[in-house]
Design a protein around this motif. Structure first.
Motif: not given
Length: 438
Positions: A273-281
């Motif tokens: 998982f990737s994202g800035d603080g919260k999941v995005q992708h």
């Protein structure tokens, strides 16, 4: 007189109590413990709120609960208020029917990001399970991803896709309904590592996706095997695959008329998982099935994900001084026997598999084993103090025990507080439950 303690008041617990009644009649006393002030476990907190017919099985459990030789002991947690060792001293046999309330982890990078939930806590959130009531998922994004190919994944996807009107008659809790009304999802992806012939989805639940007001299911034709291969499947799975084939045949004009697409992305394994603080992708690897197992091909791609719910299985809770199989996520046992006088049943015994009805033969089987052990002398002296001894312990520790009659007061209060068209408005706060009981 035999004295049996059952830890957990879900289906496995009640079927075990029913079996004990049939085995020993009036010559048994059964105390059924639950950490919450309310009974029914999985039926109350796991079954989808829009599947009220399934919850009708509680009428059978209530008949058992109201028997003179069965007592509900709610708001008492084993390990916190009383130990297994103490119960073993008080009761001739102790049956662990605690279910599997914890999520299995995916174990991939980025799992700690925000807005990624396991199905136990997410389902608990919309079903009013007190430990999950304050989950507060962010439903404002456009893309939700549900990981798993079983009925729980279907439940989550369906709940995310429904309109407010479609919850008529359900007992979804108000805080979840309000959040879902404001949701902005455009796609709900159901992500599975294997293909159509390996899904664990039953036909009835799968077929419901075709009748949603604002969502349409989509299956890629290329993911479907040759139709002739369906003949090798058992009938239930064959019906499910037939639903998938019908989804693949839905015209584009139908998809265009509905604002939400439920996309089955099969042969797809989440890798990170990737994202800035919260999941995005989510980084996904394409798979192929070899001898029934999903094998990565090395071909990866990325899909958007503003909310992720992982529905890949559950684990039981370890109990101090009881052997636990950490790898399997259940109690270490030999067909239900753990230690002399200590047994397990249901998901606590076999892991999270089977239907609600599967717990009935499981409960009867464990009671047969207890009967065998009593007859062989393996349990030693029979006729311990049972509930009399526990009541003394509860009084000494000032435990606030909730009885089944108290639960009926809670139930009445929930029914009285129900919004129009709903059978009840569940309490999500334990203190509020106890106030209603008193």
């Amino acid at each position: 007189m035999r004295h049996i303690a059952i830890i957990g008041s879900g289906p496995a617990g009640y079927y075990s109590a029913e079996a004990a009644q049939k085995q020993w009649g009036d010559d048994v006393r059964i105390d059924m413990f639950d950490m919450l002030p309310v009974p029914y476990g999985l039926i109350r907190f796991g079954v989808a709120p829009d599947h009220q017919s399934i919850k009708g099985v509680t009428r059978r459990y209530e008949k058992v609960a109201l028997s003179e030789n069965v007592r509900f002991v709610g708001n008492v947690a084993v390990g916190r208020d009383v130990s297994i060792g103490e119960l073993r001293q008080l009761y001739d046999a102790v049956i662990l029917a605690t279910g599997a309330p914890h999520d299995r982890k995916l174990g991939i990078p980025g799992e700690e990001l925000g807005n990624i939930f396991g199905s136990a806590e997410f389902v608990g959130w919309y079903n009013g399970y007190p430990p999950s009531a304050n989950l507060d998922p962010d439903l404002s994004g456009r893309h939700a991803v549900v990981i798993g190919m079983g009925n729980v994944a279907l439940d989550v996807a369906r709940i995310l896709a429904k309109t407010e009107a479609e919850f008529e008659g359900s007992d979804i809790v108000s805080h979840a309904l309000e959040a879902l009304k404001a949701a902005k999802f455009q796609t709900i992806t159901i992500l599975g590592r294997r293909g159509p012939h390996q899904i664990m989805m039953t036909p009835k639940e799968l077929g419901e996706l075709a009748n949603l007001e604002r969502a349409s299911p989509r299956v890629d034709r290329d993911d479907l095997p040759d139709e002739g291969e369906d003949l090798l499947l058992e009938p239930g799975l064959r019906k499910s695959v037939t639903h998938l084939r019908s989804f693949a045949a839905i015209p584009e004009s139908v998809h265009a008329d509905k604002p939400i697409e439920i996309h089955f992305d099969m042969f797809a394994s989440p890798k990170s998982f990737s994202g800035d603080g919260k999941v995005q992708h989510i980084e996904v690897e394409r798979t192929e099935v070899a001898q029934g197992r999903a094998v990565g091909t090395g071909d990866t791609y990325r899909i958007p994900a503003d909310l992720v719910v992982s529905c890949i299985g559950y684990r039981s809770s370890p109990v101090p001084d009881v052997p636990f199989d950490d790898r399997a996520g259940r109690f270490a046992n030999d067909e239900g026997r753990i230690l002399p006088g200590i047994y397990c049943v249901g998901w606590a015994r076999r892991g999270p598999s089977g239907t609600i009805g599967t717990n009935r033969p499981d409960g009867y089987s464990v009671v047969e084993k207890i009967s065998e052990d009593i007859a062989s002398g393996a349990l030693g002296r029979i006729g311990k103090r049972g509930r009399e001894g526990f009541d003394e312990l509860a009084q000494a520790r000032n435990l606030d025990v909730v009885t089944f009659q108290d639960w009926k007061k809670i139930e009445e209060a929930e029914e009285a507080a129900a919004r129009a068209g709903s059978p009840r408005e569940k309490f999500v706060d334990i203190e509020a439950m106890i106030r209603a009981a008193n």
